[in-house]
Enzyme design. Structure first.
Site, PDB file in Angstrom:
ATOM      1  N   ASN A 187      -2.254  -4.259  -3.172  1.00 20.41           N
ATOM      2  CA  ASN A 187      -1.426  -4.746  -2.965  1.00 20.41           C
ATOM      3  C   ASN A 187      -0.359  -4.368  -3.784  1.00 20.41           C
ATOM      4  O   ASN A 187       0.252  -4.185  -2.636  1.00 20.41           O
ATOM      5  CB  ASN A 187      -2.110  -5.891  -3.699  1.00 20.41           C
ATOM      6  CG  ASN A 187      -0.627  -7.083  -3.806  1.00 20.41           C
ATOM      7  OD1 ASN A 187      -0.027  -7.469  -2.596  1.00 20.41           O
ATOM      8  ND2 ASN A 187       0.151  -7.025  -4.963  1.00 20.41           N
TER       9      ASN A 187
ATOM     10  N   LYS B  38       2.109   1.946   5.757  1.00 22.38           N
ATOM     11  CA  LYS B  38       1.852   0.818   6.094  1.00 22.38           C
ATOM     12  C   LYS B  38       0.690   0.827   7.257  1.00 22.38           C
ATOM     13  O   LYS B  38      -0.286  -0.041   7.628  1.00 22.38           O
ATOM     14  CB  LYS B  38       2.534   0.035   7.013  1.00 22.38           C
ATOM     15  CG  LYS B  38       3.242  -0.526   4.838  1.00 22.38           C
ATOM     16  CD  LYS B  38       2.319  -1.236   3.905  1.00 22.38           C
ATOM     17  CE  LYS B  38       3.236  -1.970   2.489  1.00 22.38           C
ATOM     18  NZ  LYS B  38       1.992  -1.708   1.788  1.00 22.38           N
TER      19      LYS B  38
ATOM     20  N   GLY C 196       5.206 -11.936  -7.454  1.00 27.47           N
ATOM     21  CA  GLY C 196       5.225 -11.704  -5.703  1.00 27.47           C
ATOM     22  C   GLY C 196       3.955 -11.556  -5.247  1.00 27.47           C
ATOM     23  O   GLY C 196       3.338 -12.757  -6.191  1.00 27.47           O
TER      24      GLY C 196
ATOM     25  N   TYR D 261       8.078   4.434   4.227  1.00 25.63           N
ATOM     26  CA  TYR D 261       7.231   2.763   4.055  1.00 25.63           C
ATOM     27  C   TYR D 261       6.326   2.056   6.342  1.00 25.63           C
ATOM     28  O   TYR D 261       4.918   2.004   6.369  1.00 25.63           O
ATOM     29  CB  TYR D 261       8.227   1.558   3.976  1.00 25.63           C
ATOM     30  CG  TYR D 261       7.436   0.708   3.896  1.00 25.63           C
ATOM     31  CD1 TYR D 261       6.828   0.050   2.420  1.00 25.63           C
ATOM     32  CD2 TYR D 261       7.326  -0.641   5.088  1.00 25.63           C
ATOM     33  CE1 TYR D 261       5.740  -1.232   2.498  1.00 25.63           C
ATOM     34  CE2 TYR D 261       7.206  -2.370   4.204  1.00 25.63           C
ATOM     35  CZ  TYR D 261       6.692  -2.034   3.092  1.00 25.63           C
ATOM     36  OH  TYR D 261       5.747  -3.984   2.963  1.00 25.63           O
TER      37      TYR D 261
ATOM     38  N   ASP E  87      -0.367   2.717 -13.621  1.00 31.60           N
ATOM     39  CA  ASP E  87      -0.117   3.284 -12.034  1.00 31.60           C
ATOM     40  C   ASP E  87      -0.760   3.402 -11.252  1.00 31.60           C
ATOM     41  O   ASP E  87      -1.623   4.259 -11.390  1.00 31.60           O
ATOM     42  CB  ASP E  87       0.706   4.591 -12.567  1.00 31.60           C
ATOM     43  CG  ASP E  87       1.935   5.023 -12.059  1.00 31.60           C
ATOM     44  OD1 ASP E  87       1.500   4.643 -10.582  1.00 31.60           O
ATOM     45  OD2 ASP E  87       2.908   5.199 -12.120  1.00 31.60           O
ATOM     46  N   VAL E  88      -0.493   2.726 -10.308  1.00 30.28           N
ATOM     47  CA  VAL E  88      -2.245   2.708  -9.015  1.00 30.28           C
ATOM     48  C   VAL E  88      -1.652   4.605  -8.421  1.00 30.28           C
ATOM     49  O   VAL E  88      -2.429   4.864  -7.649  1.00 30.28           O
ATOM     50  CB  VAL E  88      -1.733   1.799  -8.004  1.00 30.28           C
ATOM     51  CG1 VAL E  88      -1.971   0.179  -8.228  1.00 30.28           C
ATOM     52  CG2 VAL E  88      -0.291   2.033  -7.051  1.00 30.28           C
TER      53      VAL E  88
ATOM     54  N   SER F 148       1.130  -4.327   6.389  1.00 32.91           N
ATOM     55  CA  SER F 148       2.798  -4.941   6.178  1.00 32.91           C
ATOM     56  C   SER F 148       3.142  -5.083   8.056  1.00 32.91           C
ATOM     57  O   SER F 148       1.912  -4.486   8.790  1.00 32.91           O
ATOM     58  CB  SER F 148       4.334  -5.166   5.458  1.00 32.91           C
ATOM     59  OG  SER F 148       4.973  -5.054   6.249  1.00 32.91           O
TER      60      SER F 148
ATOM     61  N   PRO G  56       1.332  -8.765   6.422  1.00 31.11           N
ATOM     62  CA  PRO G  56       2.494 -10.027   6.090  1.00 31.11           C
ATOM     63  C   PRO G  56       3.872  -9.694   7.045  1.00 31.11           C
ATOM     64  O   PRO G  56       4.026  -8.783   6.902  1.00 31.11           O
ATOM     65  CB  PRO G  56       2.893 -10.293   4.515  1.00 31.11           C
ATOM     66  CG  PRO G  56       1.467  -8.955   4.270  1.00 31.11           C
ATOM     67  CD  PRO G  56       1.431  -7.957   4.553  1.00 31.11           C
TER      68      PRO G  56
HETATM   69  P1  NAP Z   1       5.784  -6.278  -5.384  1.00 27.73           P
HETATM   70  O1  NAP Z   1       6.634  -8.211  -5.527  1.00 27.73           O
HETATM   71  O2  NAP Z   1       6.714  -5.962  -5.744  1.00 27.73           O
HETATM   72  O3  NAP Z   1       5.160  -6.563  -5.671  1.00 27.73           O
HETATM   73  C1  NAP Z   1       4.391  -5.524  -5.486  1.00 27.73           C
HETATM   74  C2  NAP Z   1       3.813  -4.825  -7.247  1.00 27.73           C
HETATM   75  O4  NAP Z   1       3.358  -3.751  -6.734  1.00 27.73           O
HETATM   76  C3  NAP Z   1       4.937  -4.722  -7.409  1.00 27.73           C
HETATM   77  O5  NAP Z   1       4.193  -6.005  -9.267  1.00 27.73           O
HETATM   78  C4  NAP Z   1       5.334  -3.838  -8.417  1.00 27.73           C
HETATM   79  O6  NAP Z   1       5.417  -3.607  -9.333  1.00 27.73           O
HETATM   80  C5  NAP Z   1       3.730  -3.440  -8.249  1.00 27.73           C
HETATM   81  N1  NAP Z   1       3.447  -1.949  -8.284  1.00 27.73           N
HETATM   82  C6  NAP Z   1       4.355  -1.127  -7.443  1.00 27.73           C
HETATM   83  N2  NAP Z   1       4.617   0.321  -7.699  1.00 27.73           N
HETATM   84  C7  NAP Z   1       3.226   0.409  -8.559  1.00 27.73           C
HETATM   85  C8  NAP Z   1       2.077   1.106  -8.887  1.00 27.73           C
HETATM   86  N3  NAP Z   1       3.125   2.867  -8.798  1.00 27.73           N
HETATM   87  N4  NAP Z   1       1.829   0.902  -9.984  1.00 27.73           N
HETATM   88  C9  NAP Z   1       0.649  -0.373 -10.699  1.00 27.73           C
HETATM   89  N5  NAP Z   1       1.321  -1.218  -9.604  1.00 27.73           N
HETATM   90  C10 NAP Z   1       2.796  -1.109  -8.830  1.00 27.73           C
HETATM   91  O7  NAP Z   1       6.242  -6.525  -3.879  1.00 27.73           O
HETATM   92  P2  NAP Z   1       5.433  -7.982  -2.394  1.00 27.73           P
HETATM   93  O8  NAP Z   1       6.606  -8.549  -2.111  1.00 27.73           O
HETATM   94  O9  NAP Z   1       4.450  -8.929  -3.077  1.00 27.73           O
HETATM   95  O10 NAP Z   1       4.826  -7.377  -1.451  1.00 27.73           O
HETATM   96  C11 NAP Z   1       2.997  -7.099  -2.431  1.00 27.73           C
HETATM   97  C12 NAP Z   1       2.710  -6.003  -1.132  1.00 27.73           C
HETATM   98  O11 NAP Z   1       3.045  -7.071  -0.227  1.00 27.73           O
HETATM   99  C13 NAP Z   1       2.997  -4.813  -0.593  1.00 27.73           C
HETATM  100  O12 NAP Z   1       2.214  -3.697  -0.858  1.00 27.73           O
HETATM  101  C14 NAP Z   1       4.104  -4.564   0.277  1.00 27.73           C
HETATM  102  O13 NAP Z   1       4.541  -3.439   1.107  1.00 27.73           O
HETATM  103  C15 NAP Z   1       3.361  -5.900   1.227  1.00 27.73           C
HETATM  104  N6  NAP Z   1       4.402  -6.482   1.602  1.00 27.73           N
HETATM  105  C16 NAP Z   1       5.307  -7.980   1.429  1.00 27.73           C
HETATM  106  C17 NAP Z   1       5.886  -8.053   2.286  1.00 27.73           C
HETATM  107  C18 NAP Z   1       7.493  -9.142   1.898  1.00 27.73           C
HETATM  108  O14 NAP Z   1       8.184  -9.612   2.412  1.00 27.73           O
HETATM  109  N7  NAP Z   1       6.891  -9.441   0.811  1.00 27.73           N
HETATM  110  C19 NAP Z   1       5.576  -8.208   3.469  1.00 27.73           C
HETATM  111  C20 NAP Z   1       4.787  -7.311   4.377  1.00 27.73           C
HETATM  112  C21 NAP Z   1       3.922  -6.714   2.921  1.00 27.73           C
HETATM  113  P3  NAP Z   1       6.855  -3.262  -9.902  1.00 27.73           P
HETATM  114  O15 NAP Z   1       7.658  -4.047  -9.620  1.00 27.73           O
HETATM  115  O16 NAP Z   1       6.960  -3.649 -11.493  1.00 27.73           O
HETATM  116  O17 NAP Z   1       7.184  -2.106  -9.325  1.00 27.73           O
END
Ligand code: NAP
Length: 252
Positions: A88, A161, A18, A157, A61-62, A143, A187
């Site tokens: 992130n 956020k 992501g 959430y 793990d964060v 977010s 984002p």
């Molecule tokens: P994502 O693909 O799920 O990426 C988040 C990453 O964080 C994943 O690789 C996940 O690993 C990892 N993660 C989750 N829990 C964790 C933990 N306890 N320790 C270490 N790593 C952990 O999400 P994304 O869409 O790229 O989002 C990235 C950030 O942007 C997030 O904070 C999300 O809330 C924010 N955001 C995203 C969007 C969107 O539409 N994509 C919109 C607004 C905000 P696993 O997959 O292995 O759990």
């Protein structure tokens, strides 16, 4: 404006896929040494392959404060500090929206642990080195859900956020005298993982068209749109900007 991050060490959490994976790739491409963590080694290996030589990956793990400290210490070993921290890692922990009275305490807590407490642990671990060098950049990924009503319907959430936005403002005021800026990127919806893909499919054709029509620029965002904003905050070009939250969502 050419951003050059040569000589900088950047820690980016949640870089296995992501947005974090794209940020890792973009930081490495501009010369930074990237340290990224996630929960899945296979995904991290993919990120390392994308980034080339200037990338170290670890399963961390964060939510585990001790592991976070050890990771930041390892990343700081060569230069005595990390220069850039991008908080992130986050997301909805596999949850979907439901009425508040049905939410368990565990469901509520896990979202705060990943999205907000992890940023606290990482910032606490990174700050001494940044203070020592008189330069630092912390960028928190919030977010649209922290600014407005969340598309996900997940109360924890939206709250966590929004909490990150307050954390950004407060830390910026505290750390400014040490040359450390703290900013936040919020984002809009980006299809970049199975969770957002499921969310997108659940809208159906009509809902998808409605969502795109609600965006001023009439297109969904891409991971690089978010990475570009983060790179700007990490650069010298943003040295007089702190405490800010930038919505990167194509406009409303
Ligand atoms: P994502 O693909 O799920 O990426 C988040 C990453 O964080 C994943 O690789 C996940 O690993 C990892 N993660 C989750 N829990 C964790 C933990 N306890 N320790 C270490 N790593 C952990 O999400 P994304 O869409 O790229 O989002 C990235 C950030 O942007 C997030 O904070 C999300 O809330 C924010 N955001 C995203 C969007 C969107 O539409 N994509 C919109 C607004 C905000 P696993 O997959 O292995 O759990």
């Amino acid at each position: 404006m050419n951003i050059d991050l040569s000589g900088r060490t950047a820690v980016i959490t949640g870089g296995g896929h992501g947005l974090g994976q794209e940020m890792s790739r973009a930081f490495a491409a501009l010369g930074a040494t990237v340290w990224t963590c996630d929960l899945d080694q296979k995904e991290l290996d993919e990120t390392r392959d994308l980034c080339g030589d200037r990338c170290e990956v670890r399963v961390v793990d964060v939510r585990e404060r001790g592991d976070v400290s050890a990771f930041v210490a390892e990343a700081s070993k060569e230069s005595g500090r990390i220069d850039v921290l991008v908080n992130n890692a986050g997301g909805v922990a596999g949850q979907t929206g439901k009425p508040l009275e049905e939410i368990t305490e565990e469901e509520w807590r896990v979202i705060f642990d990943v999205n907000l407490n992890g940023a606290f642990y990482f910032s606490q671990a990174a700050i001494p080195g940044m203070k020592g060098s008189g330069w630092g950049r912390i960028i928190n990924i919030s977010s649209g859900a922290g600014l407005r009503v969340s598309l996900t319907g997940i109360q924890a959430y939206a709250s966590a956020k929004a909490g990150l936005i307050g954390f950004t403002r407060q830390l910026a005021s505290e750390l400014g005298p040490w040359g450390i800026t703290v900013n936040c990127v919020a984002p809009g919806f980006i299809r970049c993982n199975p969770m957002t893909e499921r969310q997108w499919q659940s809208y159906g054709t009509e809902g998808q068209e409605k969502l795109v029509a609600s965006i001023a620029t009439r297109r969904l965002g891409r991971p690089e749109d978010i990475a570009h904003a983060v790179l700007f905050f990490a650069s010298d070009f943003a040295s007089w900007i702190t405490g800010q939250t930038l919505a990167v969502d194509g406009g409303r």
